[in-house]
Design a protein around this motif. Structure first.
Motif, PDB file in Angstrom:
ATOM      1  N   SER A 108     -38.627   4.142   4.871  1.00  0.00           N
ATOM      2  CA  SER A 108     -40.051   4.393   4.634  1.00  0.00           C
ATOM      3  C   SER A 108     -40.886   3.970   5.838  1.00  0.00           C
ATOM      4  O   SER A 108     -41.817   4.671   6.249  1.00  0.00           O
ATOM      5  CB  SER A 108     -40.517   3.635   3.386  1.00  0.00           C
ATOM      6  N   LEU A 109     -40.552   2.813   6.417  1.00  0.00           N
ATOM      7  CA  LEU A 109     -41.253   2.360   7.618  1.00  0.00           C
ATOM      8  C   LEU A 109     -41.083   3.358   8.754  1.00  0.00           C
ATOM      9  O   LEU A 109     -42.028   3.652   9.495  1.00  0.00           O
ATOM     10  CB  LEU A 109     -40.722   0.988   8.051  1.00  0.00           C
ATOM     11  N   ALA A 110     -39.867   3.891   8.882  1.00  0.00           N
ATOM     12  CA  ALA A 110     -39.591   4.859   9.942  1.00  0.00           C
ATOM     13  C   ALA A 110     -40.393   6.144   9.747  1.00  0.00           C
ATOM     14  O   ALA A 110     -40.753   6.814  10.721  1.00  0.00           O
ATOM     15  CB  ALA A 110     -38.097   5.173   9.985  1.00  0.00           C
ATOM     16  N   LEU A 111     -40.678   6.496   8.485  1.00  0.00           N
ATOM     17  CA  LEU A 111     -41.501   7.676   8.212  1.00  0.00           C
ATOM     18  C   LEU A 111     -42.950   7.445   8.633  1.00  0.00           C
ATOM     19  O   LEU A 111     -43.621   8.354   9.128  1.00  0.00           O
ATOM     20  CB  LEU A 111     -41.459   8.015   6.716  1.00  0.00           C
ATOM     21  N   GLU A 112     -43.436   6.220   8.418  1.00  0.00           N
ATOM     22  CA  GLU A 112     -44.812   5.904   8.788  1.00  0.00           C
ATOM     23  C   GLU A 112     -44.962   5.811  10.301  1.00  0.00           C
ATOM     24  O   GLU A 112     -45.933   6.278  10.882  1.00  0.00           O
ATOM     25  CB  GLU A 112     -45.238   4.584   8.150  1.00  0.00           C
ATOM     26  N   LYS A 113     -43.970   5.184  10.945  1.00  0.00           N
ATOM     27  CA  LYS A 113     -43.973   5.035  12.398  1.00  0.00           C
ATOM     28  C   LYS A 113     -42.599   4.552  12.830  1.00  0.00           C
ATOM     29  O   LYS A 113     -41.965   3.766  12.126  1.00  0.00           O
ATOM     30  CB  LYS A 113     -45.028   4.014  12.842  1.00  0.00           C
ATOM     31  N   GLU A 114     -42.143   4.998  13.996  1.00  0.00           N
ATOM     32  CA  GLU A 114     -40.861   4.514  14.509  1.00  0.00           C
ATOM     33  C   GLU A 114     -41.063   3.104  15.067  1.00  0.00           C
ATOM     34  O   GLU A 114     -41.539   2.922  16.185  1.00  0.00           O
ATOM     35  CB  GLU A 114     -40.315   5.430  15.604  1.00  0.00           C
ATOM     36  N   LEU A 115     -40.706   2.120  14.270  1.00  0.00           N
ATOM     37  CA  LEU A 115     -40.880   0.734  14.684  1.00  0.00           C
ATOM     38  C   LEU A 115     -39.771   0.301  15.633  1.00  0.00           C
ATOM     39  O   LEU A 115     -38.613   0.696  15.483  1.00  0.00           O
ATOM     40  CB  LEU A 115     -40.884  -0.190  13.463  1.00  0.00           C
ATOM     41  N   THR A 116     -40.136  -0.534  16.602  1.00  0.00           N
ATOM     42  CA  THR A 116     -39.164  -1.122  17.514  1.00  0.00           C
ATOM     43  C   THR A 116     -39.163  -2.629  17.315  1.00  0.00           C
ATOM     44  O   THR A 116     -40.213  -3.269  17.359  1.00  0.00           O
ATOM     45  CB  THR A 116     -39.509  -0.791  18.980  1.00  0.00           C
ATOM     46  N   ILE A 117     -37.984  -3.179  17.085  1.00  0.00           N
ATOM     47  CA  ILE A 117     -37.834  -4.604  16.813  1.00  0.00           C
ATOM     48  C   ILE A 117     -37.041  -5.259  17.943  1.00  0.00           C
ATOM     49  O   ILE A 117     -35.918  -4.844  18.241  1.00  0.00           O
ATOM     50  CB  ILE A 117     -37.101  -4.849  15.476  1.00  0.00           C
ATOM     51  N   ALA A 118     -37.617  -6.268  18.575  1.00  0.00           N
ATOM     52  CA  ALA A 118     -36.930  -7.003  19.637  1.00  0.00           C
ATOM     53  C   ALA A 118     -36.186  -8.190  19.033  1.00  0.00           C
ATOM     54  O   ALA A 118     -36.702  -8.870  18.145  1.00  0.00           O
ATOM     55  CB  ALA A 118     -37.932  -7.484  20.681  1.00  0.00           C
ATOM     56  N   TYR A 119     -34.974  -8.425  19.520  1.00  0.00           N
ATOM     57  CA  TYR A 119     -34.171  -9.539  19.002  1.00  0.00           C
ATOM     58  C   TYR A 119     -33.338 -10.138  20.128  1.00  0.00           C
ATOM     59  O   TYR A 119     -33.176  -9.537  21.191  1.00  0.00           O
ATOM     60  CB  TYR A 119     -33.255  -9.069  17.869  1.00  0.00           C
ATOM     61  N   LEU A 120     -32.816 -11.325  19.890  1.00  0.00           N
ATOM     62  CA  LEU A 120     -31.972 -11.997  20.869  1.00  0.00           C
ATOM     63  C   LEU A 120     -30.577 -11.387  20.829  1.00  0.00           C
ATOM     64  O   LEU A 120     -29.851 -11.540  19.852  1.00  0.00           O
ATOM     65  CB  LEU A 120     -31.912 -13.498  20.572  1.00  0.00           C
ATOM     66  N   GLY A 121     -30.211 -10.669  21.900  1.00  0.00           N
ATOM     67  CA  GLY A 121     -28.933  -9.978  21.946  1.00  0.00           C
ATOM     68  C   GLY A 121     -27.823 -10.863  22.487  1.00  0.00           C
ATOM     69  O   GLY A 121     -28.024 -12.049  22.742  1.00  0.00           O
ATOM     70  N   PRO A 122     -26.637 -10.255  22.622  1.00  0.00           N
ATOM     71  CA  PRO A 122     -26.291  -8.854  22.360  1.00  0.00           C
ATOM     72  C   PRO A 122     -26.171  -8.565  20.865  1.00  0.00           C
ATOM     73  O   PRO A 122     -26.389  -9.470  20.051  1.00  0.00           O
ATOM     74  CB  PRO A 122     -24.930  -8.710  23.069  1.00  0.00           C
ATOM     75  N   PRO A 123     -25.823  -7.323  20.503  1.00  0.00           N
ATOM     76  CA  PRO A 123     -25.681  -6.990  19.082  1.00  0.00           C
ATOM     77  C   PRO A 123     -24.709  -7.924  18.365  1.00  0.00           C
ATOM     78  O   PRO A 123     -23.745  -8.408  18.961  1.00  0.00           O
ATOM     79  CB  PRO A 123     -25.134  -5.551  19.123  1.00  0.00           C
ATOM     80  N   ALA A 124     -25.006  -8.191  17.092  1.00  0.00           N
ATOM     81  CA  ALA A 124     -24.185  -9.036  16.210  1.00  0.00           C
ATOM     82  C   ALA A 124     -24.508 -10.519  16.328  1.00  0.00           C
ATOM     83  O   ALA A 124     -23.822 -11.348  15.732  1.00  0.00           O
ATOM     84  CB  ALA A 124     -22.693  -8.810  16.423  1.00  0.00           C
ATOM     85  N   THR A 125     -25.551 -10.884  17.087  1.00  0.00           N
ATOM     86  CA  THR A 125     -25.998 -12.276  17.067  1.00  0.00           C
ATOM     87  C   THR A 125     -26.600 -12.576  15.699  1.00  0.00           C
ATOM     88  O   THR A 125     -26.917 -11.673  14.926  1.00  0.00           O
ATOM     89  CB  THR A 125     -27.064 -12.536  18.142  1.00  0.00           C
ATOM     90  N   PHE A 126     -26.797 -13.845  15.412  1.00  0.00           N
ATOM     91  CA  PHE A 126     -27.431 -14.205  14.144  1.00  0.00           C
ATOM     92  C   PHE A 126     -28.862 -13.663  14.082  1.00  0.00           C
ATOM     93  O   PHE A 126     -29.347 -13.284  13.014  1.00  0.00           O
ATOM     94  CB  PHE A 126     -27.431 -15.725  13.960  1.00  0.00           C
ATOM     95  N   THR A 127     -29.532 -13.631  15.228  1.00  0.00           N
ATOM     96  CA  THR A 127     -30.887 -13.074  15.261  1.00  0.00           C
ATOM     97  C   THR A 127     -30.865 -11.586  14.942  1.00  0.00           C
ATOM     98  O   THR A 127     -31.741 -11.075  14.236  1.00  0.00           O
ATOM     99  CB  THR A 127     -31.527 -13.303  16.645  1.00  0.00           C
ATOM    100  N   HIS A 128     -29.861 -10.888  15.443  1.00  0.00           N
ATOM    101  CA  HIS A 128     -29.715  -9.463  15.140  1.00  0.00           C
ATOM    102  C   HIS A 128     -29.455  -9.262  13.646  1.00  0.00           C
ATOM    103  O   HIS A 128     -30.049  -8.376  13.007  1.00  0.00           O
ATOM    104  CB  HIS A 128     -28.558  -8.880  15.961  1.00  0.00           C
ATOM    105  N   LEU A 129     -28.590 -10.090  13.074  1.00  0.00           N
ATOM    106  CA  LEU A 129     -28.296  -9.995  11.646  1.00  0.00           C
ATOM    107  C   LEU A 129     -29.539 -10.293  10.808  1.00  0.00           C
ATOM    108  O   LEU A 129     -29.778  -9.654   9.778  1.00  0.00           O
ATOM    109  CB  LEU A 129     -27.165 -10.954  11.274  1.00  0.00           C
ATOM    110  N   ALA A 130     -30.330 -11.267  11.265  1.00  0.00           N
ATOM    111  CA  ALA A 130     -31.569 -11.589  10.560  1.00  0.00           C
ATOM    112  C   ALA A 130     -32.548 -10.422  10.630  1.00  0.00           C
ATOM    113  O   ALA A 130     -33.238 -10.107   9.652  1.00  0.00           O
ATOM    114  CB  ALA A 130     -32.202 -12.843  11.161  1.00  0.00           C
ATOM    115  N   ALA A 131     -32.604  -9.764  11.788  1.00  0.00           N
ATOM    116  CA  ALA A 131     -33.491  -8.608  11.953  1.00  0.00           C
ATOM    117  C   ALA A 131     -33.073  -7.468  11.029  1.00  0.00           C
ATOM    118  O   ALA A 131     -33.914  -6.818  10.394  1.00  0.00           O
ATOM    119  CB  ALA A 131     -33.479  -8.145  13.408  1.00  0.00           C
ATOM    120  N   LEU A 132     -31.774  -7.231  10.933  1.00  0.00           N
ATOM    121  CA  LEU A 132     -31.269  -6.187  10.039  1.00  0.00           C
ATOM    122  C   LEU A 132     -31.567  -6.521   8.580  1.00  0.00           C
ATOM    123  O   LEU A 132     -31.897  -5.635   7.782  1.00  0.00           O
ATOM    124  CB  LEU A 132     -29.762  -6.011  10.235  1.00  0.00           C
TER     125      LEU A 132
END
Length: 225
Positions: free
Chosen positions: A79-103
């Motif tokens: 639904s958020l993507a329909l309203e606007k394509e949101l971009t979320i910045a996180y502490l990488g690389p993929p699969a970090t705890f910050t990435h998991l929290a963002a997901l």
């Protein structure tokens, strides 16, 4: 035959679910248009909490509330993507705890951009390259993440929502014996959380600080020690 009939009923229910989700999506698009005209924020944490609270009230079972919440997280992400394509910045690389929290917070339908450190996350949001940033702020063992708190002092960015994530650490190595491990790579916060275990089991190992546990895992794959 009994299984076939039950599956036919499931297919019929699935059809109705898809139709209702599509109707919901059309209403979401209308809300998005109104928000853009009025220059309102696309993501509203209070509304998100309200939706989760209501689905818990509506839930008759047998699915636990948390499972149903997971389903709705993806519906709301789309639904958020329909309203606007949101971009979320996180502490990488993929699969970090910050990435998991963002997901866990935003789902899989939004766009994610990985950053090499916490400062870069703040910079990406401040410059408008990302709509929101997800940063670690506190853990139950080591307490506050000082770097994040320091950044909030110097930045005009504000905390708009929070997400809790259960953390479990694993020691990964090519070595069969703990005594053969010479170096351990990880984030400084992790060393603090696992200090007693490390001192007891591999006291001679060198502790090397890196930006994240995911980056540490990448290095561990490349290094034999």
């Amino acid at each position: 035959m009994e299984i076939r009939r039950i599956r036919e009923k499931i297919d019929s229910i699935d059809k109705k679910i898809v139709e209702l989700i599509s109707k919901r999506a059309k209403l979401i698009k209308k809300i998005g248009e109104i928000k853009r005209k009025r220059k309102l924020s696309i993501y509203v944490p209070e509304r998100e909490k309200e939706v989760y609270r209501k689905i818990s009230q509506y839930n008759p079972g047998p699915l636990p509330d948390e499972y149903l919440k997971n389903v709705y997280r993806e519906i709301m992400s789309a639904s958020l993507a329909l309203e606007k394509e949101l971009t979320i910045a996180y502490l990488g690389p993929p699969a970090t705890f910050t990435h998991l929290a963002a997901l866990k917070k935003f789902g899989s339908a939004v766009k994610y951009t990985e950053c090499s450190n916490i400062t870069e996350i703040f910079t990406e949001v401040e410059k408008g390259n990302a709509d929101f940033g997800v940063v670690p702020i506190e853990n139950s063992i080591e307490g506050a993440v000082s770097h994040t708190l320091d950044m909030f002092i110097d930045s005009e960015l504000k905390i708009c929502s929070e997400v809790y994530l259960e953390i479990t650490h694993y020691l990964l190595s090519r070595k069969k014996n703990l005594s053969d491990i010479r170096r351990v790579y990880s984030n400084p916060q992790v060393f603090g959380q696992c200090r007693r275990w490390l001192e007891k089991n591999i006291p001679a190992a060198e502790l090397v600080e890196v930006s994240s546990t995911a980056r540490a895992a990448q290095i561990a794959v490349e290094e034999p020690d």
